[in-house]
Design a protein around this motif. Structure first.
Motif, PDB file in Angstrom:
ATOM      1  N   HIS A  37       4.271   2.159  -4.449  1.00 30.97           N
ATOM      2  CA  HIS A  37       2.806   2.217  -4.525  1.00 30.97           C
ATOM      3  C   HIS A  37       2.359   2.942  -5.786  1.00 30.97           C
ATOM      4  O   HIS A  37       1.412   2.519  -6.463  1.00 30.97           O
ATOM      5  CB  HIS A  37       2.279   2.932  -3.275  1.00 30.97           C
ATOM      6  CG  HIS A  37       0.824   3.258  -3.276  1.00 30.97           C
ATOM      7  ND1 HIS A  37      -0.164   2.302  -3.208  1.00 30.97           N
ATOM      8  CD2 HIS A  37       0.177   4.457  -3.312  1.00 30.97           C
ATOM      9  CE1 HIS A  37      -1.350   2.882  -3.204  1.00 30.97           C
ATOM     10  NE2 HIS A  37      -1.172   4.182  -3.281  1.00 30.97           N
ATOM     11  N   VAL A  56      -4.225   0.001   0.993  1.00 28.78           N
ATOM     12  CA  VAL A  56      -4.213  -0.420  -0.408  1.00 28.78           C
ATOM     13  C   VAL A  56      -5.396   0.179  -1.167  1.00 28.78           C
ATOM     14  O   VAL A  56      -6.380   0.639  -0.578  1.00 28.78           O
ATOM     15  CB  VAL A  56      -4.243  -1.952  -0.526  1.00 28.78           C
ATOM     16  CG1 VAL A  56      -3.031  -2.564   0.162  1.00 28.78           C
ATOM     17  CG2 VAL A  56      -5.531  -2.533   0.039  1.00 28.78           C
ATOM     18  N   GLY A  62       0.778  -1.226   0.000  1.00 30.16           N
ATOM     19  CA  GLY A  62       0.000   0.000   0.000  1.00 30.16           C
ATOM     20  C   GLY A  62       0.813   1.281   0.000  1.00 30.16           C
ATOM     21  O   GLY A  62       1.980   1.331  -0.379  1.00 30.16           O
ATOM     22  N   ASN A  63       0.147   2.360   0.470  1.00 30.94           N
ATOM     23  CA  ASN A  63       0.775   3.677   0.503  1.00 30.94           C
ATOM     24  C   ASN A  63       1.603   3.851   1.768  1.00 30.94           C
ATOM     25  O   ASN A  63       1.929   2.867   2.445  1.00 30.94           O
ATOM     26  CB  ASN A  63      -0.294   4.775   0.359  1.00 30.94           C
ATOM     27  CG  ASN A  63      -1.342   4.707   1.476  1.00 30.94           C
ATOM     28  OD1 ASN A  63      -1.139   4.065   2.513  1.00 30.94           O
ATOM     29  ND2 ASN A  63      -2.462   5.375   1.274  1.00 30.94           N
ATOM     30  N   GLU A 108      -4.355  -4.348  -5.357  1.00 30.46           N
ATOM     31  CA  GLU A 108      -3.051  -4.184  -4.730  1.00 30.46           C
ATOM     32  C   GLU A 108      -2.975  -4.971  -3.431  1.00 30.46           C
ATOM     33  O   GLU A 108      -3.888  -4.916  -2.604  1.00 30.46           O
ATOM     34  CB  GLU A 108      -2.815  -2.692  -4.444  1.00 30.46           C
ATOM     35  CG  GLU A 108      -1.511  -2.364  -3.790  1.00 30.46           C
ATOM     36  CD  GLU A 108      -1.366  -0.883  -3.495  1.00 30.46           C
ATOM     37  OE1 GLU A 108      -0.218  -0.433  -3.338  1.00 30.46           O
ATOM     38  OE2 GLU A 108      -2.398  -0.179  -3.412  1.00 30.46           O
TER      39      GLU A 108
END
Length: 452
Positions: A394, A181, A175-176, A315
């Motif tokens: 990401h 995600v 994820g970020n 993701e």
């Protein structure tokens, strides 16, 4: 625990578009190859989650940048009347998209693998990985009649979630910056749709659609995609964090694929949260079907015809590799000496927590290179990555995750795994010049005999 051992040159774990192409490339390069898939059919997100159409084989300027086995599959689908080939994207987001019939794709994949003499093992799921000092000794798969230990000289993780690399102990990210995600989507199809009415409404109300939509060209182009109906969507005020309706036509003449549901804030790697997402996604499908029938022109007599076997996942894990592709690499159309695939798809990040999509486009309508180092995990010496789990940030993953990109990456991973097995070397030591030469050789004439 019953353990039956089997040994191969290359073991590909995961039968989505990346895994199919990896297995074909490995087998065609002369490697004894097995492909393991947990469902009873192949195609991954393209078939079980209805990720349709394929986007995109081209750069924004119109240059085709993805060829190889991916294009071979499109060519075969065209011959089987199961795809019109590459068409202009009337949403205007990318240059082309590629419709296809997923049921024919499933069978074509079987035929291609059979012709290449790939051993196929369906209804089998990776349960464990035994590794020592950074080398995978065997992968254990769970089946209905016990567990099998699959030994190979080289392995390809095409699981989508990086399951093999994770179980082998490879480092990964998710994820970020907050480990969140992109949202999940339950896609569905409707039939009985009046495409002509949708086209006419778009011509009469262009302001209600995505600003890049090719509305002025709809008399010459087939309608392939729609992003809009903003007024109807705003009035309905549904509890789904989207800005409008996104749909794609086909494969039937009265059929559309609806890509609107959005389940945010849940982790696909958490089994309980993934279960909740599956439930919520189907609730949203029912809500959206009613909305479309009641409020959107062309849907008055439409009906639900298919819902994804599982929710679509954008993701999860990104396995850290010898190089981590980043957003600047993508947007600057960076070239690499160890290129093994290219992509022209823009950065396309669905907000993990709310509405909206962050879209950034590649410089001058170009394409970027995906280097071999992105598919070589940092700590495992006989493993390669294929699909959305490769080594990226990401931001960069929001373009490499698209199906044609995954197909190209899969072909490279399979060819590289075959070379590693043949040369008895670590995957990180595969000669790049030999790999690139193998990837540029072109497709073989397989002499199809069973699908007509």
């Amino acid at each position: 625990m019953s353990m039956l051992e089997h040994h191969y040159d290359v073991a590909v774990l995961g039968g989505g578009p990346a895994g199919i192409n990896a297995a074909l490339a490995a087998a065609r390069a002369g490697a004894k190859t097995i492909l393991v898939e947990r469902y009873g059919f192949l195609g991954g997100m393209s078939t079980l989650a209805l990720v349709y159409p394929w986007m995109t084989f081209h750069s924004a300027s119109g240059e085709q940048v993805i060829h190889g086995i991916a294009q071979e599959i499109v060519d075969r689908l065209i011959q089987l009347h199961a795809s019109p080939g590459h068409l202009r994207d009337t949403v205007g987001f990318v240059h082309t998209l590629t419709p296809y019939n997923p049921e024919v794709y499933k069978v074509l994949a079987f035929q291609l693998l059979e012709d290449a003499k790939v051993q196929l093992l369906l209804h089998a799921m990776v349960a464990d990985v035994e590794s020592e000092q950074g080398e995978i000794k065997f992968v254990t798969v769970q089946t209905k009649n016990g567990r099998f230990a699959i030994r190979a000289s080289a392995y390809v993780d095409a699981s989508g979630d990086g399951d093999v690399a994770y179980l082998a102990g490879a480092p990964w990210e998710k994820g970020n910056d907050e480990n969140k995600v992109q949202p999940l989507t339950m896609k569905f199809r409707m039939r009985g749709v009046r495409i002509d009415q949708i086209k006419q409404y778009m011509k009469d109300h262009p302001e209600e659609f995505y600003e890049k939509s090719l509305i002025s060209q709809l008399d010459e182009l087939p309608l392939t995609g729609v992003m809009g109906f903003y007024r109807q969507w705003k009035k309905a005020d549904l509890p789904i964090p989207r800005d409008g309706v996104l749909l794609f036509t086909g494969p039937g003449e009265d059929e559309v694929l609806v890509n609107v549901s959005r389940v945010s804030g849940l982790d696909p790697l958490n089994q309980l949260e993934l279960s909740s997402a599956e439930v919520e996604g189907r609730y949203q499908v029912m809500m959206l079907e009613r909305f479309l029938r009641d409020a959107v022109p062309g849907f008055e007599n439409a009906y639900l015809s298919q819902v994804g076997t599982q929710i679509g996942i954008r993701e999860t894990r990104r396995i850290l590799g010898a190089y981590i592709l980043n957003g600047e690499d993508v947007l600057s159309a960076r070239r690499f000496d160890d290129v093994i695939a290219r992509s022209g798809y823009p950065v396309d990040i669905h907000n993990p927590e709310g509405t909206g999509i962050t879209s950034n486009f590649i410089k001058e309508g170009g394409a970027y290179d995906i280097p071999y180092r992105c598919i070589v995990p940092q700590t495992i010496t006989n493993l390669l990555l294929a699909g959305r789990c490769i080594s990226t940030t990401h931001e960069a993953q929001a373009t490499t995750r698209l199906t044609p990109s995954c197909m190209a990456i899969g072909q490279a991973a399979g060819a590289a795994a075959a070379l590693a097995a043949k040369l008895d070397c670590k995957t990180g030591d595969v000669p790049i010049d030999k790999l690139q030469e193998l990837l540029l050789e072109g497709r073989a004439n397989l002499g199809f005999t069973k699908i007509t």
